[in-house]
Write an enzyme that holds these catalytic residues in place. Structure first.
Site, PDB file in Angstrom:
ATOM      1  N   SER A  61       0.835  -1.191   0.000  1.00 20.64           N
ATOM      2  CA  SER A  61       0.000   0.000   0.000  1.00 20.64           C
ATOM      3  C   SER A  61       0.873   1.246   0.000  1.00 20.64           C
ATOM      4  CB  SER A  61      -0.887   0.002   1.235  1.00 20.64           C
ATOM      5  OG  SER A  61      -0.096   0.261   2.382  1.00 20.64           O
ATOM      6  N   LYS A  62       0.224   2.354  -0.314  1.00 19.39           N
ATOM      7  CA  LYS A  62       0.901   3.639  -0.298  1.00 19.39           C
ATOM      8  C   LYS A  62       1.554   3.887   1.059  1.00 19.39           C
ATOM      9  CE  LYS A  62      -2.121   6.722  -1.101  1.00 19.39           C
ATOM     10  NZ  LYS A  62      -2.924   7.905  -1.433  1.00 19.39           N
ATOM     11  N   ARG A  63       0.820   3.501   2.104  1.00 16.62           N
ATOM     12  CA  ARG A  63       1.309   3.748   3.458  1.00 16.62           C
ATOM     13  C   ARG A  63       2.588   2.982   3.785  1.00 16.62           C
ATOM     14  NH1 ARG A  63      -1.893   6.710   6.365  1.00 16.62           N
ATOM     15  NH2 ARG A  63      -4.022   7.090   5.649  1.00 16.62           N
ATOM     16  N   ASP A  64       2.742   1.815   3.158  1.00 19.28           N
ATOM     17  CA  ASP A  64       3.951   1.033   3.411  1.00 19.28           C
ATOM     18  C   ASP A  64       5.200   1.859   3.143  1.00 19.28           C
ATOM     19  OD1 ASP A  64       2.631  -1.203   4.223  1.00 19.28           O
ATOM     20  OD2 ASP A  64       2.620  -2.150   2.254  1.00 19.28           O
ATOM     21  N   GLY A  65       5.140   2.683   2.106  1.00 15.91           N
ATOM     22  CA  GLY A  65       6.287   3.499   1.746  1.00 15.91           C
ATOM     23  C   GLY A  65       6.714   4.387   2.901  1.00 15.91           C
TER      24      GLY A  65
END
Length: 505
Positions: free
Chosen positions: A262-266
């Site tokens: 997910s975007k948040r993983d980044g």
RNA sequence: GGCCCGUUCGUCUAAGGGCUAGGACACCACCCUUUCACGGUGGUGAUACGGGUUCGAAUCCCGUACGGGCUACCA
């Protein structure tokens, strides 16, 4: 052989993540491998999720990665328009055709009625009731209502959608290029909406109609589309015949440290997930991109291609040309792949090492200038890049390893010198800088030899003098071998740096 | 819940019935190097589980477990 024609169809709803770029990449490689066309169309039928600037962003990413399409809204072609919003009228005709043929029907249910249905029929056994064979006669549609009622509703312009009528009992199957034969029982598939109340098609209708009209021969998409494949197969059967249906390949997902990437993983784990920086105009959230993080586009597509594919040998570094030559969809792994940032960086490092100075030059120059180290001498820059590139993993590492070539150090890592500093050493450097003034042969080997000679003469171990010398020239404990630095710096600058540093030591 | 897909070292993967399950990243050790790296050599480390089929299974079949996806008038 039939000409291959593949397409990538992003929706302009935000950034372009790893999975998306890999889908483009496999599309591109497959098309080029077979000498076919690669086209990009835009899936913008959901107005509520459309994000200003996202479309342009997507094309910028493709351009950076070197995956530019042969045809797209930007490049033009014989099968446009390539934006689904500009094809709105086309879809309606096909939807009406399906109704006429008895494969679809009008449904007048309001949002509230649908919610009520989902609530009323919800049980523990069936937590999410579907609009399907078992319930459609209980809803308000052209199957349950009398022809007169339907005609009346239609003439009054009542808001309605068109739904596919899933056949009662039929096994729908197709052969996936990666997974082999996959089959579904139509009893278990719901009556998907094909045309929305606002007249826009859903993905299901649009993908089939567009693929037909644009003569797509092979279609690649993420695994998440597998469950709706039977709808698409049926639409092909009803509308255009199964013989002309493209061959499908459902690509495995790219996973993050905890499930789907997910975007948040980044942000959470400190690695980029988008091709290029993306700032959401609504929330102002920035999601980092591989480009800005310092990845070379060649490395980026290389690492992405290898995330789920290999050519069967132990080769891991592939140029785009080699990827095109060797790519085969059959060799794509069927399981999901967890993204490993360490390995991604390794790919970049390998690419930096094997890149020519010329291809790194402009990127490094820009970076140095931005960080306050203007490059005056391009020939010098070239030599510097050649000297330090082996120790750079990401482009910004060049700043750390080479900025001191372009600016005399202002501060010194005194903690590294002070403890062992003494008068003898100071005298050595005084003498050495004097010696340098008259050195005729200015190169690393000669410099090192005269350095060692003088050290022996003064009875000091050369090794003990190298670190101070380094600190004088670069300010800290980093960079390539000292004598190579001195060689590039030249006599004048080397002497200036020694004398300046001596004042602080 | 239902449906679909998947499962080999920590991670990416090779081996699609047959020699000690191979490589890469990461990690560890040693070498090189009186900076930091690069590089070199070596090492730790995997076929989810249970049944079949077979002379022989990571590989084929069945079941279980686990993971993922879908189950919107989103794509």
């Amino acid at each position: 052989m039939k000409k291959v024609r593949v397409r990538f169809a992003p929706s302009p709803t935000g950034g372009l993540h790893l999975g998306g770029v890999r889908t483009v990449l496999y599309n591109y490689l497959f098309a080029k491998h077979h000498g076919g066309d690669f086209i990009v169309r835009i899936e913008d039928t959901d107005q509520s999720r459309y994000v200003e600037g996202a479309e342009e962003y997507i094309f910028n990413c493709l351009k950076w990665a070197g995956l530019e399409p042969d045809e797209s809204p930007l490049h033009g072609g014989s099968y446009g328009p390539y934006r689904q919003s500009e094809r709105k009228e086309i879809y309606r005709q096909y939807a009406e055709q399906l109704v006429k043929d008895g494969h679809a029907y009008y449904a007048f249910d309001t949002t509230e009625e649908l919610e009520k249905m989902r609530h009323d029929f919800k049980t523990e056994q069936n937590p999410s009731p579907q609009y399907d064979r078992s319930l459609r006669m209980k809803m308000r549609n052209s199957l349950s209502l009398s022809p007169a009622e339907v005609k009346d509703l239609l003439t009054k312009d009542t808001r309605h959608v068109i739904r596919i009528k899933m056949p009662d009992q039929e096994t729908v199957s197709f052969t996936d290029m990666i997974r082999g034969e996959i089959s579904f029982d139509t009893l278990l598939v719901d009556d998907k909406v094909l045309l929305k109340a606002d007249g826009m098609p859903t993905y299901h209708l649009a993908v089939v109609v567009d693929d037909h009209l644009m003569q797509i021969t092979h279609a690649f998409r993420g695994e998440e589309w597998l469950p709706s494949a039977p709808v698409h197969v049926l639409l092909w059967k009803y509308l255009f015949g199964l013989k002309s249906m493209p061959q499908w390949a459902h690509l495995p997902l790219i996973l993050g440290p905890n499930g789907k990437l997910s975007k948040r993983d980044g942000a959470k784990y400190g690695f980029p997930v988008f091709a290029m920086n993306w700032t959401d105009p609504k929330t102002n959230d920035l999601t980092e991109g591989f480009k800005e993080k310092g990845f070379l586009p060649e490395a980026f597509i290389n690492l992405l291609a290898l995330l789920g594919w290999n050519d069967g040998t132990e080769q891991e570094i592939f140029s785009k040309k080699e990827l095109i030559e060797k790519f085969s969809i059959e060799r794509v792994h069927s399981g999901g792949a967890k993204f490993d940032y360490e390995k991604a960086k390794w790919f970049n490092h390998e690419w930096i090492k094997q890149s020519g100075v010329a291809s790194l030059e402009s990127g490094v120059k820009t970076l140095l200038t931005e960080k306050g180290f203007p490059v005056a001498d391009d020939a010098m820059l070239d030599k510097v890049i050649e000297l330090v590139k082996d120790r750079c993993t990401l482009l910004p590492d060049f700043v750390q390893h080479s900025s001191f070539f372009f600016k005399t150090p202002e501060e010194y890592d005194l903690a590294a010198v002070k403890p062992k500093w003494n008068e003898e050493k100071k005298n050595f450097f005084l003498a050495y800088s004097e010696k340098l003034r008259s050195t005729a042969e200015w190169n690393a080997i000669a410099l090192e030899n005269s350095f060692k000679e003088l050290a022996t003469e003064k009875n000091i171990k050369p090794g003990e003098l190298q670190l101070p010398f380094r600190i004088m020239l670069v300010g800290g404990k980093f960079g390539p071998p000292v004598f190579n630095i001195a060689e590039l710096l030249g006599a004048d600058e080397t002497i200036i740096r020694i004398e300046k540093a001596l004042l602080s030591f």
